[in-house]
Design an enzyme around this catalytic site. Structure first.
Site, mmCIF file in Angstrom:
data_model
loop_
_atom_site.group_PDB
_atom_site.id
_atom_site.type_symbol
_atom_site.label_atom_id
_atom_site.label_comp_id
_atom_site.label_asym_id
_atom_site.label_seq_id
_atom_site.Cartn_x
_atom_site.Cartn_y
_atom_site.Cartn_z
ATOM 1 N N ASP A 49 2.268 0.213 6.230
ATOM 2 C CA ASP A 49 2.336 -1.251 6.093
ATOM 3 C C ASP A 49 3.589 -1.783 6.794
ATOM 4 O O ASP A 49 3.811 -2.992 6.843
ATOM 5 C CB ASP A 49 2.247 -1.691 4.625
ATOM 6 C CG ASP A 49 3.358 -1.143 3.767
ATOM 7 O OD1 ASP A 49 4.161 -0.318 4.259
ATOM 8 O OD2 ASP A 49 3.441 -1.533 2.579
ATOM 9 N N SER A 50 4.377 -0.876 7.411
ATOM 10 C CA SER A 50 5.413 -1.289 8.356
ATOM 11 C C SER A 50 4.773 -2.133 9.457
ATOM 12 O O SER A 50 5.456 -2.886 10.157
ATOM 13 C CB SER A 50 6.111 -0.066 8.967
ATOM 14 O OG SER A 50 5.165 0.860 9.454
ATOM 15 N N ASP A 88 -1.747 3.109 4.347
ATOM 16 C CA ASP A 88 -0.920 2.581 3.263
ATOM 17 C C ASP A 88 -1.694 1.547 2.459
ATOM 18 O O ASP A 88 -2.284 0.623 3.052
ATOM 19 C CB ASP A 88 0.285 1.835 3.875
ATOM 20 C CG ASP A 88 1.592 2.560 3.669
ATOM 21 O OD1 ASP A 88 1.673 3.427 2.795
ATOM 22 O OD2 ASP A 88 2.537 2.237 4.407
ATOM 23 N N LYS A 118 -1.911 6.058 0.955
ATOM 24 C CA LYS A 118 -0.531 6.278 0.489
ATOM 25 C C LYS A 118 -0.149 5.144 -0.445
ATOM 26 O O LYS A 118 -0.472 3.984 -0.179
ATOM 27 C CB LYS A 118 0.437 6.329 1.683
ATOM 28 C CG LYS A 118 1.911 6.458 1.253
ATOM 29 C CD LYS A 118 2.815 6.890 2.384
ATOM 30 C CE LYS A 118 3.301 5.798 3.290
ATOM 31 N NZ LYS A 118 4.066 4.710 2.633
ATOM 32 N N GLU A 120 3.227 3.695 -2.971
ATOM 33 C CA GLU A 120 4.649 3.805 -3.268
ATOM 34 C C GLU A 120 4.862 3.917 -4.776
ATOM 35 O O GLU A 120 4.173 3.254 -5.554
ATOM 36 C CB GLU A 120 5.399 2.572 -2.733
ATOM 37 C CG GLU A 120 5.361 2.480 -1.218
ATOM 38 C CD GLU A 120 6.198 1.333 -0.660
ATOM 39 O OE1 GLU A 120 6.889 0.638 -1.434
ATOM 40 O OE2 GLU A 120 6.164 1.144 0.572
ATOM 41 N N GLU A 187 11.886 8.795 1.508
ATOM 42 C CA GLU A 187 12.533 7.877 2.456
ATOM 43 C C GLU A 187 13.962 7.582 2.050
ATOM 44 O O GLU A 187 14.236 7.190 0.905
ATOM 45 C CB GLU A 187 11.737 6.560 2.558
ATOM 46 C CG GLU A 187 12.399 5.586 3.543
ATOM 47 C CD GLU A 187 11.504 4.454 4.028
ATOM 48 O OE1 GLU A 187 10.293 4.451 3.716
ATOM 49 O OE2 GLU A 187 12.036 3.580 4.739
HETATM 50 O O1 KIV Z 1 4.996 1.850 6.316
HETATM 51 C C1 KIV Z 1 5.456 2.854 6.887
HETATM 52 O O2 KIV Z 1 5.488 2.960 8.124
HETATM 53 C C2 KIV Z 1 5.972 3.916 6.043
HETATM 54 C C3 KIV Z 1 6.750 5.018 6.703
HETATM 55 C C4 KIV Z 1 8.077 4.536 7.110
HETATM 56 C C5 KIV Z 1 6.857 6.213 5.842
HETATM 57 O O3 KIV Z 1 5.782 3.891 4.870
#
Ligand code: KIV
Length: 260
Positions: A49-50, A88, A118, A120, A187
Site C-alpha cells: 500500500d506504499s 497489502d 499482508k 499489519e 520494518e
Molecule cells: O507497503 C509496502 O510497500 C510495504 C513494504 C515497505 C514492506 O509494506
C-alpha cells in the site's frame, strides 16, 4: 543474475528458511514493473500500500482503498510468471474483525489472482491471522514500524529501541508465527532484534531497515531504483533513474522545441 526456475509458493518460502536460502522481495504496482522484477530473479512481489505514497501522491498509506489495491494487484499478476504475489490489505479493510478481514482477503484473491495478503499488526492481529489461515488464506504479517499506524507513532520512526519495546516486538513475532502467518515483515527495528526474531521463529522474516540477518529483504521499487525524491535512511538506491528519466525527457523536449 539468478533466474527463478519454479513458481515460488508458501511452502518454498518455509523450506528455504530451513535451508538458509535467502529470498528477494520487491514491491511493484503495475504489469511492466512486475515483469521486470520477475526477469531480474525476484522471488516475491509485494503490491504494497506504499502504492499510495510512491504512485498516487498521498502523504501516507491511510487513504489507500481496497479498490486501489485490487486494480494494481491484478495488473501485477498479469505481469508475473513465477514470482509469488502478495497484496497489502489497506487501512480499514481488516482491523474491525476477522470476518471483515476474510471478506476483504477473499475479494482480493478472487479478483486479482494473487497468492497471499499482508496485514499489519502483531499480537492483536493474531486471531485474525489464525481465522484467515484456518480458511486457507496465506497471510504475511508486518510488525515493527507499521505505516498504517503512522499517526499513532507520530511519524515514520524506528521501533523497538528500548528493551521493553523490543520485547513487545519479539512477542508480536512469536504471536503471528504461532497464528499461522507464512512470513513476517520486520520494518525499521534494530538489527540485533531482527536477528533474535529470525532465530526464534519458524517462518521467514523479511527485513526492511532491520539488518542483514533476516531470511529475506524487501525494498520499495521507487527507492531501489532511485525514482523517489527522498529515500528513507534505511532504503539504499542502487540506481538513479530519476536523473536518467528527467535527462531523457528533457533531451526530447529540447529537440521538439528546436524543431529537430
Ligand atoms: O507497503 C509496502 O510497500 C510495504 C513494504 C515497505 C514492506 O509494506
Amino acid at each position: 543474475m539468478t533466474q527463478i526456475k519454479k513458481r515460488t509458493t508458501a511452502s518454498t518460502l518455509l523450506a528455504d528458511k530451513q535451508n538458509h536460502r535467502k529470498h528477494v522481495w520487491l514491491t511493484a504496482y503495475d504489469t511492466p514493473s512486475a515483469t521486470l522484477a520477475e526477469l531480474s530473479g525476484v522471488d516475491v512481489i509485494l503490491v504494497g500500500d506504499s502504492l499510495g505514497m510512491v504512485s498516487l501522491g498521498f502523504d501516507s498509506t491511510i487513504p489507500v482503498t481496497l479498490e486501489h489495491m485490487i486494480h494494481h494487484t491484478a495488473a501485477v499478476v498479469r505481469g508475473r510468471d513465477k514470482a509469488w504475489v502478495v497484496c497489502d490489505l489497506p487501512f480499514g479493510s481488516y482491523q474491525q474483525s476477522p470476518e471483515q478481514a476474510f471478506e476483504s482477503a477473499a475479494k482480493v484473491l478472487q479478483q486479482t489472482g494473487c497468492d497471499a495478503v499482508k496485514i499489519e499488526g502483531g499480537k492483536h492481529m493474531a486471531a485474525t491471522i489464525a481465522f484467515l489461515s484456518e480458511r486457507g488464506i496465506a497471510v504475511v504479517a508486518h510488525i515493527g514500524l507499521t505505516p498504517q499506524s503512522v499517526k499513532k507513532f507520530g511519524g515514520f520512526k524506528k521501533q523497538g529501541g528500548n528493551p521493553e519495546a523490543a520485547q513487545v516486538i519479539l512477542n508480536d513475532a512469536q504471536a503471528v508465527s504461532n497464528a499461522g502467518a507464512v512470513a513476517v515483515v520486520l520494518e525499521c527495528i534494530p538489527d540485533d532484534l531482527a536477528k533474535e526474531i529470525t532465530q526464534s521463529i519458524t517462518i521467514p522474516t523479511v527485513g526492511i531497515g532491520a539488518g542483514k540477518d533476516c531470511d529475506a529483504q524487501i525494498l520499495v521499487w521507487h527507492d531501489l531504483l532511485g525514482l523517489s525524491e527522498k529515500n528513507p535512511p534505511f532504503a539504499p538506491a542502487y540506481s538513479n533513474l530519476r536523473d536518467t528519466i528527467t535527462q531523457t525527457i528533457g533531451q526530447w523536449a529540447d529537440d521538439v522545441r528546436s524543431g529537430k
